[in-house]
Design a protein around this motif. Structure first.
Motif, short mmCIF file in Angstrom:
data_model
loop_
_atom_site.label_atom_id
_atom_site.label_comp_id
_atom_site.label_asym_id
_atom_site.label_seq_id
_atom_site.Cartn_x
_atom_site.Cartn_y
_atom_site.Cartn_z
N ARG A 61 0.84 -1.21 0.00
CA ARG A 61 0.00 0.00 0.00
C ARG A 61 0.87 1.25 0.00
O ARG A 61 0.60 2.23 -0.70
CB ARG A 61 -0.93 -0.02 1.22
N ASP A 62 1.95 1.24 0.77
CA ASP A 62 2.86 2.39 0.80
C ASP A 62 3.59 2.59 -0.53
O ASP A 62 3.92 3.72 -0.90
CB ASP A 62 3.90 2.23 1.92
N LEU A 89 -7.35 -2.62 5.13
CA LEU A 89 -6.16 -1.85 4.73
C LEU A 89 -6.43 -0.83 3.63
O LEU A 89 -5.80 0.23 3.59
CB LEU A 89 -5.05 -2.80 4.29
N PHE A 90 -7.32 -1.15 2.69
CA PHE A 90 -7.57 -0.28 1.54
C PHE A 90 -8.95 0.36 1.57
O PHE A 90 -9.21 1.28 0.81
CB PHE A 90 -7.40 -1.06 0.23
N ASN A 94 -12.70 1.23 -1.92
CA ASN A 94 -11.63 1.09 -2.91
C ASN A 94 -11.61 -0.28 -3.58
O ASN A 94 -10.72 -0.56 -4.38
CB ASN A 94 -10.27 1.39 -2.28
N TYR A 126 -8.20 -3.74 -6.01
CA TYR A 126 -8.42 -2.61 -5.11
C TYR A 126 -7.59 -1.44 -5.59
O TYR A 126 -6.50 -1.62 -6.15
CB TYR A 126 -7.99 -2.95 -3.68
N LYS A 128 -5.76 2.32 -4.40
CA LYS A 128 -5.26 2.96 -3.18
C LYS A 128 -6.20 4.09 -2.77
O LYS A 128 -6.49 4.27 -1.61
CB LYS A 128 -3.84 3.49 -3.38
#
Length: 164
Positions: A61-62, A89-90, A94, A126, A128
């Motif tokens: 993700r980063d 997390l997303f 998303n 997904y 971000k």
């Protein structure tokens, strides 16, 4: 760029240079089928598998740009778990798509063996960030034949036919 070694360490090494710069990440994790026929562990308990995935997805993700996409290939063994993790997390907003992929047909020994036959996998997509994300539509528009061109084409074909 080819990096050989522990994928979590590799992701952290990439993060130093590529944080926020990656357009697409594709992950093909262990499906956690219970057999270790591949060169990696495919026999985790659910909590260990989720920790394994969470650590990698957080770094991924980063790495993604704000308009980036992550695609994860998975089968029925862990799809529910990874969807919950990705929603965390997303975020669910998303989630772009869940694509079913036919991996085999019910044929041969699968037809005569009792039980449920698994013939599909899933590709989870997904983004971000939804407001910056746009799908990359790859298509070619059809060119329409105008009535005039069609008439000329038809007449041309008929005249060629008459000459035969």
């Amino acid at each position: 760029l080819i990096i050989k070694g522990n994928n979590l360490l590799a992701l952290h090494a990439l993060k130093q240079e590529f944080k926020g710069k990656v357009k697409l990440i594709y992950i093909d994790p262990p499906y956690n089928t219970g057999n270790d026929s591949f060169a990696y562990n495919d026999n985790f308990n659910h909590s260990t598998w989720l920790t394994f995935m969470r650590n990698r997805l957080m770094v991924a993700r980063d790495l993604l740009r704000e308009d980036g996409t992550i695609a994860i290939s998975i089968d029925h063994n862990e799809v529910a778990y990874v969807l919950a993790l990705l929603d965390e997390l997303f975020s669910n907003e998303n989630k772009k798509n869940i694509i079913s992929i036919k991996r085999s047909s019910v044929s041969g020994a699968k037809v005569i063996n009792p039980g449920v036959v698994n013939v599909s996998e899933f590709l989870l997509l997904y983004s971000k960030n939804t407001k910056n994300w746009k799908p990359n539509k790859v298509f070619k528009a059809k060119t329409a034949i105008s009535p005039l061109k069609y008439r000329n084409l038809k007449e041309h074909s008929l005249s060629n036919l008459c000459q035969l």
